[in-house]
Design an enzyme around this catalytic site. Structure first.
Site, PDB file in Angstrom:
ATOM      1  N   ASP A   1      48.827  27.705  29.553  1.00 17.23           N
ATOM      2  CA  ASP A   1      47.802  28.018  28.548  1.00 17.23           C
ATOM      3  C   ASP A   1      47.982  27.143  27.308  1.00 17.23           C
ATOM      4  O   ASP A   1      49.106  26.984  26.807  1.00 17.23           O
ATOM      5  CB  ASP A   1      47.912  29.475  28.102  1.00 17.23           C
ATOM      6  CG  ASP A   1      47.596  30.462  29.216  1.00 17.23           C
ATOM      7  OD1 ASP A   1      47.815  30.123  30.382  1.00 17.23           O
ATOM      8  OD2 ASP A   1      47.163  31.581  28.896  1.00 17.23           O
TER       9      ASP A   1
ATOM     10  N   ASP B   1      45.564  25.930  32.969  1.00 20.98           N
ATOM     11  CA  ASP B   1      45.190  27.334  32.744  1.00 20.98           C
ATOM     12  C   ASP B   1      44.221  27.376  31.572  1.00 20.98           C
ATOM     13  O   ASP B   1      43.559  26.372  31.281  1.00 20.98           O
ATOM     14  CB  ASP B   1      46.424  28.210  32.530  1.00 20.98           C
ATOM     15  CG  ASP B   1      46.216  29.639  33.023  1.00 20.98           C
ATOM     16  OD1 ASP B   1      45.349  30.327  32.449  1.00 20.98           O
ATOM     17  OD2 ASP B   1      46.904  30.069  33.961  1.00 20.98           O
ATOM     18  N   ASP B   2      44.133  28.502  30.885  1.00 24.90           N
ATOM     19  CA  ASP B   2      43.162  28.621  29.800  1.00 24.90           C
ATOM     20  C   ASP B   2      43.427  27.594  28.702  1.00 24.90           C
ATOM     21  O   ASP B   2      44.569  27.401  28.279  1.00 24.90           O
ATOM     22  CB  ASP B   2      43.227  30.024  29.182  1.00 24.90           C
ATOM     23  CG  ASP B   2      42.777  31.108  30.143  1.00 24.90           C
ATOM     24  OD1 ASP B   2      41.909  30.833  30.978  1.00 24.90           O
ATOM     25  OD2 ASP B   2      43.299  32.231  30.050  1.00 24.90           O
TER      26      ASP B   2
ATOM     27  N   HIS C   1      41.279  26.283  32.847  1.00 22.93           N
ATOM     28  CA  HIS C   1      40.417  27.437  33.095  1.00 22.93           C
ATOM     29  C   HIS C   1      39.432  27.670  31.963  1.00 22.93           C
ATOM     30  O   HIS C   1      38.887  28.767  31.834  1.00 22.93           O
ATOM     31  CB  HIS C   1      41.261  28.700  33.319  1.00 22.93           C
ATOM     32  CG  HIS C   1      42.108  28.646  34.554  1.00 22.93           C
ATOM     33  ND1 HIS C   1      42.973  29.659  34.899  1.00 22.93           N
ATOM     34  CD2 HIS C   1      42.230  27.700  35.526  1.00 22.93           C
ATOM     35  CE1 HIS C   1      43.584  29.340  36.033  1.00 22.93           C
ATOM     36  NE2 HIS C   1      43.157  28.159  36.424  1.00 22.93           N
TER      37      HIS C   1
ATOM     38  N   ARG D   1      34.591  32.395  29.600  1.00 22.86           N
ATOM     39  CA  ARG D   1      34.927  33.594  30.361  1.00 22.86           C
ATOM     40  C   ARG D   1      35.370  34.711  29.417  1.00 22.86           C
ATOM     41  O   ARG D   1      36.083  34.479  28.442  1.00 22.86           O
ATOM     42  CB  ARG D   1      36.058  33.263  31.354  1.00 22.86           C
ATOM     43  CG  ARG D   1      36.474  34.394  32.250  1.00 22.86           C
ATOM     44  CD  ARG D   1      37.340  33.912  33.404  1.00 22.86           C
ATOM     45  NE  ARG D   1      38.486  33.129  32.995  1.00 22.86           N
ATOM     46  CZ  ARG D   1      39.627  33.073  33.672  1.00 22.86           C
ATOM     47  NH1 ARG D   1      39.764  33.762  34.806  1.00 22.86           N
ATOM     48  NH2 ARG D   1      40.627  32.336  33.262  1.00 22.86           N
TER      49      ARG D   1
ATOM     50  N   LYS E   1      37.141  38.573  30.127  1.00 25.75           N
ATOM     51  CA  LYS E   1      37.691  39.320  31.256  1.00 25.75           C
ATOM     52  C   LYS E   1      38.588  40.444  30.746  1.00 25.75           C
ATOM     53  O   LYS E   1      39.138  40.388  29.644  1.00 25.75           O
ATOM     54  CB  LYS E   1      38.486  38.388  32.172  1.00 25.75           C
ATOM     55  CG  LYS E   1      39.577  37.615  31.449  1.00 25.75           C
ATOM     56  CD  LYS E   1      40.341  36.687  32.357  1.00 25.75           C
ATOM     57  CE  LYS E   1      41.403  35.906  31.586  1.00 25.75           C
ATOM     58  NZ  LYS E   1      42.290  35.137  32.458  1.00 25.75           N
TER      59      LYS E   1
END
Length: 359
Positions: A183, A203-204, A225, A256, A258
């Protein structure tokens, strides 16, 4: 003169001399042995050195300190929990000067990140300051990079996360990318501006877990991501979030929101996406999903400027999955333009207005 009064003048004088001394001195760090004396000054210069494996390079700074990074920082290789670096203080000016902080990622990378395999020190950079953090250049983080829990307003500008070497498999990751859970910015604070940064990872790019008044502006995200809010756990408030002027390229997702499967009593509200460009997302362009969520998503908007999104042929452009009655408020998506990919499902949400999902 009364003894107590004399003692008061003496203590005041000593305090004044100490304060003047801290302002006038310059502390230099060329090893961990230098830290304790250097942080007594309000100017701290960091020269190139290697942090021994298994040790945290920690700076507990005086209020108003300026830090200047003047050389490359490397971290010795050792499987341990971390973090690798921690900085704490109020009203700090942290000048990274684009000197590299090398986390030695290839030693740890096995395709599993923080989910298993070798224990990886994380986060690499724990940021617990108010003030400014400028031009910090991180390469090859073992796992998560910046973890932000600031005590007051914080602006991060010009930071770079380059974990692109982790895109390739190695002998321990099989056919998967060796880097995982890298991340860029994990945010758990409020009153934060992150701008003009570059993140190349697995990742993010941004993951907001809690906090209010957070702006993510004019950043570049590739390979990972995308830009995320979540995962949201229980008893959390995320509000007044602005995602503006960013480029998201070649990422699994673009935008996103979540939740954790077990999350309860949380709210995500007043989120605005404006003037972003996302290209070649490979799974979802916009994904907003609640898993058995006992909470609210409220006022999630794409407006005040066009956000354009291009999905790969096998990707879904937009998918929304709300729990029953848990998406509320205004959902003005008049600023979202989509192309490529295929249509996703919109479940339990008839609030979205102004949006036409086009191929």
């Amino acid at each position: 003169m009364f003894p107590s009064l004399a003692l008061g003048f003496l203590v005041t004088g000593i305090t004044a001399v100490a304060a003047a001394s801290s302002i006038g001195c310059v502390g230099t760090i060329a090893s961990l042995d230098d830290v304790s004396s250097a942080i007594q000054c309000r100017t701290v210069n960091i020269d190139a050195f290697t942090v021994p494996g298994g040790k945290t390079f920690e700076l507990q700074l005086l209020d108003g300190t300026t830090v200047n990074v003047l050389g490359e920082i490397q971290f010795g290789n050792l499987s341990w929990a971390g973090p690798l670096f921690r900085v704490i203080g109020n009203d700090i000016t942290f000048n990274g000067n684009n000197q590299r902080w090398d986390g030695g990622g290839p030693f740890y990378w096995d395709g599993q990140g923080s989910n298993g395999g070798v224990t990886k020190p994380r986060p690499m950079m724990q940021i617990s300051i108010s003030g400014t953090l400028n031009d910090v250049y991180v390469v090859n983080s073992p796992a998560h990079v910046f973890s932000i829990t600031n005590p007051g307003p914080l602006t991060i500008s010009g930071a770079t996360v380059d974990d692109s070497q982790g895109n390739y498999p190695n002998s321990r990751s099989g056919n998967a990318a060796a880097g995982h859970n890298t991340d860029g910015f994990d945010v758990g604070g409020s009153d934060i501006l992150i701008q003009n940064c570059t993140v190349l990872n697995q990742d993010d790019c941004l993951a907001i877990s809690r906090g209010t008044n957070i702006t993510f502006a004019d950043n570049y995200c590739e390979y990972g991501h995308g830009i995320s809010i979540g995962s949201i756990s229980s008893n959390v408030v995320v509000s007044d979030i602005v995602i503006i002027g960013n480029h998201v390229v070649n990422s699994l997702y673009s935008f996103r929101i979540k939740t954790d499967a077990s999350a309860t009593n949380s709210i995500v509200k007043s989120v605005t996406y404006s003037d972003n460009i996302a290209t070649n997302c490979t799974d979802f362009g916009v994904l907003i999903t609640q898993v058995r969520f006992n909470g609210l998503f409220q006022d999630i908007n794409f407006n005040y400027g066009t956000t354009s999104l291009t999905a790969d042929s096998g990707a879904y452009r937009v998918a929304v999955n709300c729990g029953s009655g848990s998406c509320t408020g205004d959902w003005d998506w008049s600023g979202l333009q989509t192309s490529g990919g295929k249509a996703g499902s919109i479940i339990n949400n008839n609030l979205i207005t102004g949006f036409v999902d086009t191929y």
